[in-house]
Write an enzyme that holds these catalytic residues in place. Structure first.
Site, mmCIF file in Angstrom:
data_model
loop_
_atom_site.group_PDB
_atom_site.id
_atom_site.type_symbol
_atom_site.label_atom_id
_atom_site.label_comp_id
_atom_site.label_asym_id
_atom_site.label_seq_id
_atom_site.Cartn_x
_atom_site.Cartn_y
_atom_site.Cartn_z
ATOM 1 N N LYS A 189 0.772 -1.257 0.182
ATOM 2 C CA LYS A 189 0.110 -0.048 -0.007
ATOM 3 C C LYS A 189 0.775 0.975 -0.023
ATOM 4 O O LYS A 189 1.745 1.417 0.883
ATOM 5 C CB LYS A 189 -0.793 0.066 1.320
ATOM 6 C CG LYS A 189 -1.967 1.140 1.130
ATOM 7 C CD LYS A 189 -2.515 1.377 2.369
ATOM 8 C CE LYS A 189 -2.021 2.536 3.342
ATOM 9 N NZ LYS A 189 -1.984 3.890 2.659
ATOM 10 N N GLU A 264 10.263 0.605 10.173
ATOM 11 C CA GLU A 264 11.314 1.453 9.806
ATOM 12 C C GLU A 264 10.575 2.755 10.193
ATOM 13 O O GLU A 264 9.739 3.490 9.383
ATOM 14 C CB GLU A 264 11.678 1.611 8.250
ATOM 15 C CG GLU A 264 12.391 0.507 7.624
ATOM 16 C CD GLU A 264 13.770 0.363 8.227
ATOM 17 O OE1 GLU A 264 14.293 1.153 9.158
ATOM 18 O OE2 GLU A 264 14.537 -0.813 7.989
ATOM 19 N N CYS A 298 13.720 10.346 6.749
ATOM 20 C CA CYS A 298 13.678 9.859 8.078
ATOM 21 C C CYS A 298 15.237 9.968 8.786
ATOM 22 O O CYS A 298 15.091 10.101 10.051
ATOM 23 C CB CYS A 298 13.262 8.454 8.130
ATOM 24 S SG CYS A 298 14.018 7.352 6.866
ATOM 25 N N GLU A 398 10.746 14.933 15.968
ATOM 26 C CA GLU A 398 10.964 14.869 14.534
ATOM 27 C C GLU A 398 9.993 16.019 13.908
ATOM 28 O O GLU A 398 8.606 15.875 13.836
ATOM 29 C CB GLU A 398 10.627 13.507 14.032
ATOM 30 C CG GLU A 398 11.127 13.403 12.465
ATOM 31 C CD GLU A 398 10.648 12.170 11.902
ATOM 32 O OE1 GLU A 398 9.305 11.608 12.352
ATOM 33 O OE2 GLU A 398 11.302 11.498 11.242
HETATM 34 P P1 NAD Z 1 2.696 7.826 8.512
HETATM 35 O O1 NAD Z 1 2.991 7.051 9.572
HETATM 36 O O2 NAD Z 1 1.290 8.828 8.808
HETATM 37 O O3 NAD Z 1 2.241 7.028 6.991
HETATM 38 C C1 NAD Z 1 2.953 6.042 6.527
HETATM 39 C C2 NAD Z 1 1.983 4.997 5.839
HETATM 40 O O4 NAD Z 1 1.326 4.325 6.953
HETATM 41 C C3 NAD Z 1 1.052 5.425 4.920
HETATM 42 O O5 NAD Z 1 1.224 4.540 3.712
HETATM 43 C C4 NAD Z 1 -0.150 5.680 5.629
HETATM 44 O O6 NAD Z 1 -1.313 5.218 4.913
HETATM 45 C C5 NAD Z 1 -0.244 4.333 6.512
HETATM 46 N N1 NAD Z 1 -1.005 4.266 7.596
HETATM 47 C C6 NAD Z 1 -1.133 5.302 8.468
HETATM 48 N N2 NAD Z 1 -1.872 4.823 9.596
HETATM 49 C C7 NAD Z 1 -2.063 3.540 9.469
HETATM 50 C C8 NAD Z 1 -2.582 2.755 10.235
HETATM 51 N N3 NAD Z 1 -3.356 2.976 11.275
HETATM 52 N N4 NAD Z 1 -2.740 1.265 9.730
HETATM 53 C C9 NAD Z 1 -1.944 0.933 8.753
HETATM 54 N N5 NAD Z 1 -1.196 1.884 7.937
HETATM 55 C C10 NAD Z 1 -1.237 3.092 8.263
HETATM 56 O O7 NAD Z 1 3.833 8.678 8.137
HETATM 57 P P2 NAD Z 1 4.003 9.782 7.256
HETATM 58 O O8 NAD Z 1 3.800 11.241 7.799
HETATM 59 O O9 NAD Z 1 3.484 9.381 5.823
HETATM 60 O O10 NAD Z 1 5.483 9.706 6.735
HETATM 61 C C11 NAD Z 1 6.377 10.503 7.557
HETATM 62 C C12 NAD Z 1 7.154 9.496 8.482
HETATM 63 O O11 NAD Z 1 7.671 8.380 7.968
HETATM 64 C C13 NAD Z 1 8.164 10.438 9.281
HETATM 65 O O12 NAD Z 1 7.968 10.044 10.792
HETATM 66 C C14 NAD Z 1 9.717 9.609 8.767
HETATM 67 O O13 NAD Z 1 10.610 9.567 9.808
HETATM 68 C C15 NAD Z 1 8.943 8.241 8.504
HETATM 69 N N6 NAD Z 1 10.008 7.535 7.700
HETATM 70 C C16 NAD Z 1 10.783 6.563 8.174
HETATM 71 C C17 NAD Z 1 11.840 6.041 7.310
HETATM 72 C C18 NAD Z 1 12.599 4.968 7.727
HETATM 73 O O14 NAD Z 1 13.227 4.258 6.931
HETATM 74 N N7 NAD Z 1 12.771 4.695 8.990
HETATM 75 C C19 NAD Z 1 11.530 6.371 5.732
HETATM 76 C C20 NAD Z 1 10.687 7.446 5.538
HETATM 77 C C21 NAD Z 1 9.728 8.051 6.537
#
Ligand code: NAD
Length: 498
Positions: A189, A264, A298, A398
């Site tokens: 997804k 991650e 991230c 963050e």
């Molecule tokens: P997010 O957690 O809101 O969303 C990430 C994904 O999770 C999206 O596809 C979203 O639809 C899905 N999601 C949201 N709620 C969910 C749930 N309850 N159940 C299942 N899926 C769900 O994150 P974001 O704001 O879109 O992205 C930014 C964040 O991602 C930052 O905190 C960043 O640090 C992190 N990030 C981490 C890495 C890494 O490798 N550590 C890489 C990129 C981004």
């Protein structure tokens, strides 16, 4: 053009056919509940396309397709799986301008960064794991003269993969590469903000010749399609990249059926500059470490800790570097270093943090929306706070935007203490010309990765991941294969009779 695709022309003149359906069993299909989501250009705030969003029934259908495909895909010869991955890499490479265009348009990242960074990485990661596909095997372990055992490395089963928006194509490839190389089937997804490039990738999955059901691609809301995927009883493992708070929810939901997980999550990575560092290099890499990709990384080295006796010089040079390099503009302009933030929500969130920071530290640069878009688009001025205290929220939380927090330390011991004073542990960087200090500090920092005299290095061969609340498990490298395979022990009795 299939009924589930639309003709688009991007602002850089690239015309193409954008699939909009859900990709299940190698076909694009409509959402069973007529759910959709909109992709918005963050530079203009205009609609790019509306795509289909998965309902619970669609997720169920995709998972069942992956479950059915697993029966034969798991026994597909490794070399054949490798060939398909090589083919997929070639197909992406042949369409690299298109992929870079779509990710730049959808996400706001510069076209230059997308084509020179993301596309090279995506192709490289698929090729890297294509090479591994026929090189994963077990061991033979002797015990007594009459007994021995061997281990077989086997796929886990149906993998639910959930990715964020900051590197839309790359994050998909990081997850698909090792999962497919090791014989799993997948339902992936994409993030709501960036639903487009993954559908182009789905088209190429079919063209490359992957059997139906091996890769299923859905778009949809995290709290709906995402959480249904995580809780689905036929999903054997969940691999997630995103925020720490969502990671915690996913861990909770996966617990009900004791699913294997890889997470991650977020970071607040420190970058330490010692007084014996090459200061120009420290400035240049520090700038890159927090301001590239609009600060939406991230592993962004967002906490810059500088030894007291070079603090003023470093800070002055860092601000000069930001002023001379961080040109804010749209994705397509070759002069642009920093495009718009991905969405209005992120834009507001970053500005909220900047306002919090104004009461906690000294604002040295930026601190407001940028006028780059003439009133449109989610543009923010690159922002630098100095003299930031370790108690400040902008130091601890963050922000995920172009906001640097600079603080001071006196000794090596204090530097390590400050670096580790965080719930996160993803990236970290150390600038020094003292070899012994570099290795000593690298060993002491609580993080999954340490860059010595650099920031943000990332390579398909090197494991990537976090400690503490930055994640569980590793992606990339040989370690990435472990996340998608399990070991079975087969005990052999050669005549030990009871
Ligand atoms: P997010 O957690 O809101 O969303 C990430 C994904 O999770 C999206 O596809 C979203 O639809 C899905 N999601 C949201 N709620 C969910 C749930 N309850 N159940 C299942 N899926 C769900 O994150 P974001 O704001 O879109 O992205 C930014 C964040 O991602 C930052 O905190 C960043 O640090 C992190 N990030 C981490 C890495 C890494 O490798 N550590 C890489 C990129 C981004």
């Amino acid at each position: 053009m299939s009924p589930s695709s639309i003709a688009l022309k991007a602002p850089n003149g690239v015309s193409y056919s954008q699939p909009t359906g859900l990709f299940i069993n190698n076909e694009f299909v409509q959402s069973s509940g007529n759910r959709t989501l909109d992709s918005i250009d963050p530079a203009t705030e205009e609609l790019i396309a509306t795509v289909q969003a998965a309902t619970e029934a669609d997720v169920d259908k995709a998972v069942k397709a992956a479950k059915a495909a697993f029966k034969t895909w798991k026994d597909h010869e490794g070399s054949e799986r490798g060939k398909l991955l090589y083919k997929l890499a070639d197909l992406i490479e042949a369409k690299r301008e298109l992929f870079a265009t779509v990710d730049a348009w959808d996400n706001g990242k510069t076209y230059a960064e997308a084509i020179e960074g993301d596309l090279v990485e995506a192709v490289g990661v698929f090729r890297y794991y294509a090479g591994w596909a026929d090189k994963t095997f077990g061991q033979t372990i002797g015990t007594t003269t009459q007994k021995f055992a061997y281990t077989i490395r086997q796929p886990i089963g149906v993998i639910g993969q959930i990715i964020p928006w900051n590197y839309p194509l790359c994050m998909a490839v990081w997850k698909l590469g090792p999962a497919l190389a090791t014989g799993n089937t997948v339902v992936i997804k994409a993030a709501e903000q960036t639903p487009l490039s993954i559908l182009l990738l789905a088209e190429l999955v079919k063209e490359a010749g992957f059997p139906a059901g091996v890769v299923n691609v859905i778009n949809g809301a995290g709290g709906e399609a995402g959480s249904v995927l995580v809780s689905h009883p036929l999903v054997d493992k969940v691999a997630f990249t995103g925020s720490t708070s969502t990671g915690a929810k996913i861990m909770g939901a996966a617990a009900a059926t004791l699913k294997n997980i890889t997470l991650e999550t977020g970071g607040k990575s420190p970058l330490l500059v010692f007084n014996d560092a090459d200061i120009e290099q420290a400035v240049n890499w520090s700038h890159f470490g927090i301001m590239s990709n609009q600060g939406q990384i991230c592993t962004a080295t967002s906490r810059i800790l500088v030894q007291a006796d070079i603090y003023d010089e470093f800070t002055k040079k860092f601000i000069e570097r930001v002023k001379s390099t961080s040109h804010v503009g749209n994705q397509w302009d070759a002069k642009t270093y920093q495009g718009p933030q991905v969405s209005k929500i992120q834009y507001d969130r970053i500005l909220d943090y900047i306002n919090i920071g104004k009461n906690e530290a000294t604002l040295a640069l930026g601190g407001k929306p940028s006028s780059a878009g003439n009133g449109k688009g989610f543009y923010i001025e690159p922002t630098v706070f100095i003299d930031v205290k370790p108690t400040a929220r902008i130091y601890r939380e963050e922000i995920f935007g172009p906001v640097a927090s600079i603080a001071k330390f006196n000794s090596e011991e204090e530097a390590i203490e400050l670096a580790n004073d965080t719930t996160y542990g993803l990236g970290s960087a150390v600038f020094t010309t003292n070899l012994e200090k570099a290795h000593r500090v690298a060993a002491q920092i609580e993080a999954g990765m340490v860059w010595v005299n650099s920031s943000q290095d990332c390579d398909p061969r090197i494991p990537f991941g976090g400690v503490k609340q930055s994640g569980i498990g590793r992606e990339l490298g040989e370690a990435g294969l472990e996340a998608y395979s399990q070991i079975k022990a087969v005990h052999i009795n050669m005549g030990n009779r009871l």
